[in-house]
Design a protein around this motif. Structure first.
Motif, PDB file in Angstrom:
ATOM      1  N   ARG A  87      78.772  32.461  40.664  1.00  0.00           N
ATOM      2  CA  ARG A  87      79.430  32.058  39.420  1.00  0.00           C
ATOM      3  C   ARG A  87      78.652  32.607  38.227  1.00  0.00           C
ATOM      4  N   ALA A  88      79.380  32.865  37.147  1.00  0.00           N
ATOM      5  CA  ALA A  88      78.739  33.405  35.944  1.00  0.00           C
ATOM      6  C   ALA A  88      78.115  32.265  35.145  1.00  0.00           C
ATOM      7  N   HIS A  89      77.002  32.573  34.483  1.00  0.00           N
ATOM      8  CA  HIS A  89      76.280  31.614  33.661  1.00  0.00           C
ATOM      9  C   HIS A  89      75.984  32.246  32.307  1.00  0.00           C
ATOM     10  N   THR A  90      75.794  31.403  31.318  1.00  0.00           N
ATOM     11  CA  THR A  90      75.491  31.878  29.952  1.00  0.00           C
ATOM     12  C   THR A  90      74.009  31.686  29.677  1.00  0.00           C
ATOM     13  N   ILE A  91      73.361  32.756  29.221  1.00  0.00           N
ATOM     14  CA  ILE A  91      71.949  32.701  28.843  1.00  0.00           C
ATOM     15  C   ILE A  91      71.799  33.356  27.481  1.00  0.00           C
ATOM     16  N   HIS A  92      70.616  33.152  26.884  1.00  0.00           N
ATOM     17  CA  HIS A  92      70.330  33.746  25.582  1.00  0.00           C
ATOM     18  C   HIS A  92      69.048  34.569  25.701  1.00  0.00           C
ATOM     19  N   LEU A  93      69.172  35.871  25.459  1.00  0.00           N
ATOM     20  CA  LEU A  93      68.031  36.779  25.486  1.00  0.00           C
ATOM     21  C   LEU A  93      67.578  37.021  24.049  1.00  0.00           C
ATOM     22  N   SER A  94      66.296  36.966  23.835  1.00  0.00           N
ATOM     23  CA  SER A  94      65.759  37.005  22.475  1.00  0.00           C
ATOM     24  C   SER A  94      66.145  38.272  21.740  1.00  0.00           C
ATOM     25  N   SER A  95      66.117  39.400  22.405  1.00  0.00           N
ATOM     26  CA  SER A  95      66.364  40.675  21.728  1.00  0.00           C
ATOM     27  C   SER A  95      67.812  41.132  21.827  1.00  0.00           C
ATOM     28  N   LEU A  96      68.628  40.471  22.664  1.00  0.00           N
ATOM     29  CA  LEU A  96      69.997  40.936  22.886  1.00  0.00           C
ATOM     30  C   LEU A  96      71.067  39.922  22.461  1.00  0.00           C
ATOM     31  N   GLY A  97      70.727  38.627  22.455  1.00  0.00           N
ATOM     32  CA  GLY A  97      71.713  37.619  22.104  1.00  0.00           C
ATOM     33  C   GLY A  97      72.224  36.910  23.350  1.00  0.00           C
ATOM     34  N   ARG A  98      73.449  36.318  23.247  1.00  0.00           N
ATOM     35  CA  ARG A  98      74.015  35.547  24.346  1.00  0.00           C
ATOM     36  C   ARG A  98      74.737  36.477  25.319  1.00  0.00           C
ATOM     37  N   TYR A  99      74.538  36.193  26.618  1.00  0.00           N
ATOM     38  CA  TYR A  99      75.103  37.007  27.697  1.00  0.00           C
ATOM     39  C   TYR A  99      75.695  36.094  28.751  1.00  0.00           C
ATOM     40  N   ARG A 100      76.741  36.635  29.421  1.00  0.00           N
ATOM     41  CA  ARG A 100      77.236  36.025  30.645  1.00  0.00           C
ATOM     42  C   ARG A 100      76.645  36.823  31.798  1.00  0.00           C
ATOM     43  N   VAL A 101      75.942  36.163  32.675  1.00  0.00           N
ATOM     44  CA  VAL A 101      75.230  36.859  33.755  1.00  0.00           C
ATOM     45  C   VAL A 101      75.702  36.325  35.091  1.00  0.00           C
ATOM     46  N   ASP A 111      73.268  59.537  25.124  1.00  0.00           N
ATOM     47  CA  ASP A 111      71.979  59.703  24.452  1.00  0.00           C
ATOM     48  C   ASP A 111      70.860  59.553  25.472  1.00  0.00           C
ATOM     49  N   THR A 112      70.176  60.647  25.809  1.00  0.00           N
ATOM     50  CA  THR A 112      69.114  60.630  26.827  1.00  0.00           C
ATOM     51  C   THR A 112      67.762  60.274  26.256  1.00  0.00           C
ATOM     52  N   THR A 113      67.682  60.063  24.963  1.00  0.00           N
ATOM     53  CA  THR A 113      66.374  59.762  24.353  1.00  0.00           C
ATOM     54  C   THR A 113      66.164  58.263  24.189  1.00  0.00           C
ATOM     55  N   THR A 114      67.211  57.472  24.314  1.00  0.00           N
ATOM     56  CA  THR A 114      67.085  56.029  24.112  1.00  0.00           C
ATOM     57  C   THR A 114      66.492  55.365  25.343  1.00  0.00           C
ATOM     58  N   ASP A 115      65.485  54.546  25.122  1.00  0.00           N
ATOM     59  CA  ASP A 115      64.846  53.812  26.220  1.00  0.00           C
ATOM     60  C   ASP A 115      65.762  52.670  26.641  1.00  0.00           C
ATOM     61  N   LEU A 116      66.039  52.569  27.967  1.00  0.00           N
ATOM     62  CA  LEU A 116      66.917  51.525  28.479  1.00  0.00           C
ATOM     63  C   LEU A 116      66.196  50.219  28.740  1.00  0.00           C
ATOM     64  N   LYS A 117      64.895  50.288  28.704  1.00  0.00           N
ATOM     65  CA  LYS A 117      64.108  49.122  29.039  1.00  0.00           C
ATOM     66  C   LYS A 117      64.287  48.036  27.974  1.00  0.00           C
ATOM     67  N   VAL A 118      64.258  46.753  28.404  1.00  0.00           N
ATOM     68  CA  VAL A 118      64.432  45.613  27.515  1.00  0.00           C
ATOM     69  C   VAL A 118      63.130  44.829  27.471  1.00  0.00           C
ATOM     70  N   ALA A 119      62.703  44.517  26.240  1.00  0.00           N
ATOM     71  CA  ALA A 119      61.503  43.689  26.078  1.00  0.00           C
ATOM     72  C   ALA A 119      61.888  42.227  26.241  1.00  0.00           C
ATOM     73  N   LEU A 120      61.311  41.606  27.270  1.00  0.00           N
ATOM     74  CA  LEU A 120      61.626  40.215  27.581  1.00  0.00           C
ATOM     75  C   LEU A 120      60.450  39.322  27.239  1.00  0.00           C
ATOM     76  N   THR A 121      60.763  38.182  26.630  1.00  0.00           N
ATOM     77  CA  THR A 121      59.733  37.187  26.363  1.00  0.00           C
ATOM     78  C   THR A 121      59.555  36.300  27.589  1.00  0.00           C
ATOM     79  N   ALA A 122      58.529  35.471  27.543  1.00  0.00           N
ATOM     80  CA  ALA A 122      58.287  34.566  28.672  1.00  0.00           C
ATOM     81  C   ALA A 122      59.460  33.621  28.853  1.00  0.00           C
ATOM     82  N   ARG A 123      60.044  33.207  27.725  1.00  0.00           N
ATOM     83  CA  ARG A 123      61.214  32.318  27.814  1.00  0.00           C
ATOM     84  C   ARG A 123      62.383  33.038  28.466  1.00  0.00           C
ATOM     85  N   ASP A 124      62.589  34.321  28.086  1.00  0.00           N
ATOM     86  CA  ASP A 124      63.672  35.088  28.707  1.00  0.00           C
ATOM     87  C   ASP A 124      63.461  35.203  30.212  1.00  0.00           C
ATOM     88  N   ARG A 125      62.238  35.448  30.634  1.00  0.00           N
ATOM     89  CA  ARG A 125      61.955  35.592  32.073  1.00  0.00           C
ATOM     90  C   ARG A 125      62.215  34.271  32.810  1.00  0.00           C
TER      91      ARG A 125
END
Length: 504
Positions: free
Chosen positions: A145-159, A120-134
């Motif tokens: 090493r991988a760490h677990t974070i929580h992004l407001s618009s995406l949920g929990r991630y291993r980064v 799908d070439t019409t979907t924007d890949l950009k993610v809206a990040l809050t100050a807390r996410d940043r």
């Protein structure tokens, strides 16, 4: 926290724990199984969560920084044709939901996520990040090493953070949604399976415990039947022994010991009954045999007193004492013979008796014998009738009134009350006096034979203190033979004998 803990402890104290051994064993079995299931479930969930998270970390390592590196040379917008072609080429090689971010000097410059439909070439890949996410992204350490974070618009991630070629930081992340969904599904399955297992185990455990404790239940049933038997007197037939089970088990040993105890009790009761029978037979025979010589002694004494020739005063006094004591012995012998017959279960007459008339005659006789006492009556308007032996009931009244007359000082008020229950269930005969009362230590055995309390009841005057202590025992025996009962309530200034008799 302390308040919540105290409330929890009070709640535990308020629980009603089972009282029976069967319920406790079943509850203990279910609790142990529940603890085991909980331990297995928690261990399985933790192990599965760690395993899936480890695989996710491995995928992060394999993915590397390809996706966030593709964000390093893009233009201002991700929808430009050139940048779009470059990025779409990179996203097609990434799993859906892959997150990428570029940080320069701790500041997020670009952040994007691979869409579910990579074509799908019409979907924007950009993610809206809050100050807390940043802030949370900037706090990820570059330590391999991988760490677990929580992004407001995406949920929990291993980064996973890695250093870029231009001094920037590349962060790659994969969503934990699939891991969490798998773990939650396992938790649901465990709850259903373990719940069903607890129900089945509780039901089966209750049946098993009940079957295992059947011998103990039989012992308890036998003990209950024994406890309901009147063991105080008379011949007692104990129920059949409790069935014995495997003597190697605890329950079998209890049943065997209980049966041996019942055997000892039965032997003791048999010997006691035989002793009672011998004593009762002796008392009856002795009383019967003594009646004739006592009557003969009394007759000879009275005959000697009637002799017309002069008799010295001392001899006359001796003859009078012989006549009086022989008369007293005759009454005692008759009372002992009556008690022996009642103990032997000799049936009494069963005829309608006008209790009101008996009370009137008994009080009239007592008033003539004790004119220094005050005698009062409280009778219902209608005559009260009971079924029984008129002569024996007359003896009950005479003994109660004689007890009140002989064992209280001059001037004591004696009140006789007759009451019939409104429902026709029983008739109550009450003899009350305001004398000094029966001593507390004597009251428990006041209806036993040869019990005498006249030493204290007659303090201050009045009574002669005579009697052999058989009067109240005759009252109790005759009342019980009529199917009734007699009670005593006494304190200084108030003594009440209450006789309950079945209504006609």
């Amino acid at each position: 926290m302390r308040r919540g803990l105290s409330r929890g402890l009070r709640g535990l104290r308020g629980l009603r724990w089972p009282h029976t051994l069967r319920a406790r064993l079943t509850a203990g079995l279910v609790v142990l199984l529940a603890v085991s299931c909980a331990a297995v479930g928690v261990a399985a969930v933790i192990e599965l969560d760690g395993f899936l998270t480890g695989r996710l970390d491995q995928q992060l390592t394999e993915v590397g920084t390809q996706f966030p590196a593709s964000l390093e040379h893009k233009g201002q917008t991700l929808t430009d044709h050139d940048a779009d072609d470059r990025e779409r080429g990179d996203t097609r090689r990434q799993a859906p939901g892959t997150f990428g971010a570029r940080l320069v000097d701790g500041t997020v410059t670009n952040a994007a996520v691979v869409p579910a439909d990579k074509d799908d070439t019409t979907t924007d890949l950009k993610v809206a990040l809050t100050a807390r996410d940043r802030r949370e992204l900037a706090a990820v350490r570059v330590d391999g090493r991988a760490h677990t974070i929580h992004l407001s618009s995406l949920g929990r991630y291993r980064v996973l953070a890695a250093a870029g070629r231009d001094g920037d930081v590349m962060i790659t992340g994969l969503p934990l949604e699939s891991v969490e969904a798998t773990v939650h599904r396992l938790e649901t399955v465990e709850a259903i399976v373990f719940g069903a297992a607890l129900l089945i185990a509780g039901f089966a455990g209750a049946l098993w415990v009940r079957w295992s404790l059947r011998p103990l239940s039989r012992v308890a049933a036998t003990a209950t039947r024994v406890s309901e038997l009147p063991l105080a007197s008379g011949e007692v037939t104990l129920p059949p022994r409790a069935p014995e089970s495997d003597p190697r088990s605890e329950v079998g040993r209890v049943a065997a010991a209980f049966n041996r105890m019942l055997g000892h009790v039965e032997d003791a009761l048999t010997h006691r009954h035989a002793s009672e029978e011998r004593l009762r037979s002796f008392a009856a025979d002795a009383s019967h045999e003594l009646r004739t010589p006592v009557a003969s002694i009394r007759g000879h004494a009275e005959l000697a007193l009637l002799h017309p020739d002069p008799v010295p005063p001392k001899v006359t006094r001796a003859l009078e004492r012989i006549a009086a004591e022989s008369a007293r012995m005759g009454v005692m012998v008759d009372e002992m013979l009556l008690l022996a017959r009642l103990d032997a279960g000799r049936p009494l007459e069963r005829r309608p008796v006008d209790l009101t008339h008996l009370v009137l005659d008994a009080v009239a006789d007592a008033r003539a014998a004790g004119p220094d006492h005050r005698w009062t009556l409280e009778l219902p308007e209608e005559p009260v009738t009971v079924t029984g032996d008129a002569h024996r009931l007359q003896q009950v009244l005479a003994n109660l009134l004689a007890n009140a007359r002989l064992h209280t000082p001059v001037g004591t008020k004696v009140t006789v009350t007759v009451e019939a229950e409104t429902d026709g269930g029983a008739t109550r005969l009450v003899v009350h006096d305001d004398g000094p009362g029966v001593p507390t230590e004597v009251q428990p055995g006041v209806f036993e034979r040869f019990t005498r309390a006249d030493r204290r009841r007659t303090e201050g005057g009045g009574g002669s203190g005579g009697g052999a202590g058989l009067g109240l025992s005759i009252v109790a025996a005759v009342t019980e033979a009529h199917g009734g009962s007699v009670t005593l309530e006494s304190r200084p200034g108030s003594t009440t004998f209450t006789v309950w008799l079945p209504a006609a």
